[in-house]
Design an enzyme around this catalytic site. Sequence first.
Site, mmCIF file in Angstrom:
data_model
loop_
_atom_site.group_PDB
_atom_site.id
_atom_site.type_symbol
_atom_site.label_atom_id
_atom_site.label_comp_id
_atom_site.label_asym_id
_atom_site.label_seq_id
_atom_site.Cartn_x
_atom_site.Cartn_y
_atom_site.Cartn_z
ATOM 1 N N THR A 1 -18.172 24.196 16.683
ATOM 2 C CA THR A 1 -17.990 22.860 16.099
ATOM 3 C C THR A 1 -19.298 22.496 15.406
ATOM 4 O OG1 THR A 1 -18.925 21.615 17.949
ATOM 5 C CG2 THR A 1 -16.584 22.178 18.118
ATOM 6 N N GLY B 1 -14.701 18.360 15.247
ATOM 7 C CA GLY B 1 -14.802 19.345 16.321
ATOM 8 C C GLY B 1 -13.691 19.325 17.353
ATOM 9 N N TYR C 1 -28.853 15.558 27.868
ATOM 10 C CA TYR C 1 -27.460 16.008 27.748
ATOM 11 C C TYR C 1 -26.983 16.636 29.063
ATOM 12 C CZ TYR C 1 -23.477 18.489 25.581
ATOM 13 O OH TYR C 1 -22.229 18.967 25.253
ATOM 14 N N ASN D 1 -14.004 12.037 24.916
ATOM 15 C CA ASN D 1 -14.558 13.241 24.277
ATOM 16 C C ASN D 1 -15.809 12.994 23.441
ATOM 17 O OD1 ASN D 1 -14.263 16.008 22.759
ATOM 18 N ND2 ASN D 1 -14.229 14.434 21.171
#
Length: 260
Positions: A191, A21, A154, A89
């Site tokens: 992604t 991704g 998240y 990332n």
Amino acid sequence: MTTNRGRVDGKVAIVTGAASGLGRADALRLAEEGARLVLTDINAEAGLEVATSCGGTFVAQDVGDEATWAPLIESTMNAHGRLDVLVNNAGIARIDTIESTSTETWREVMNVHVDATFFGCRAAIPAMTSSGGGSIINMSSTAALVGLAPYLAYSAAKGAIRAMTKSIASHCRGERNGIRCNSVHPGSISTPMVHDALSTLAGIDLMDQPDPEATRIALGIGEPLDVANMILFLSSDESKHVNGAELVIDNADTVDQVRR
Ligand SMILES: NC(=O)c1ccc[n+]([C@@H]2O[C@H](COP(=O)([O-])OP(=O)(O)OC[C@H]3O[C@@H](n4cnc5c(N)ncnc54)[C@H](O)[C@@H]3O)[C@@H](O)[C@H]2O)c1
């Protein structure tokens, strides 16, 4: 005779979660513009493939494991003598609301995002300081700005990364160590992470559409290069006055959500 120098020529960059991704796209774009890359991921097979295609090295790493960070920075400094860029990332998404999130899921998501970003920034700063400065780029999300119901842990993790980034930027400015720290906030980008979410939440298999590219555009989903170009800018000296900022890459999705 003039030579064409890349926008990040000779800079040494670590990119985590580079096997897939956005991390993969970041690595390839930085390599195109002359960076020397150290790529990490828990997926060694795919990570090695990306490293080979951009002339970089691959290090197997679970970013949430504190003990992996000192050896990673040390081996990078031994191999290249400097560290200019860290792209934090690597990430995971777990679809769960406040009512369904288990403590285990909460800790897992916090570990891979928040603990790892903390470990990475703390480990990189002395090496960047001794290199005369650097750029830390922390991958957050528009979830940090609006809070997404199906992504409780998240959203919380990305919000913590946003605030941590500003704290680090302010500290480094005060230290005058030449290190900048910014957060990047993509909306939905095509992604594997977003393909999974689309399939679970909306029953759409993006890759199984007659024309996946047309569907991607129709759904307002960006492409990895949209983010990689921002990572390139933040890695380069072109962004020397950009510090403590939150760069949103969502074609006004967040603005529309707030207005609704
Ligand atoms: N795709 C999007 O729309 C989007 C939007 C906002 C933010 N983000 C963020 O961008 C980052 C990359 O996401 P993506 O969409 O490319 O996802 P992806 O699933 O395609 O890639 C994530 C990569 O991280 C690696 N990874 C996962 N856990 C790890 C760990 N503990 N240690 C090391 N590597 C690990 C995976 O193996 C994978 O290669 C994540 O932080 C994600 O939260 C993505």
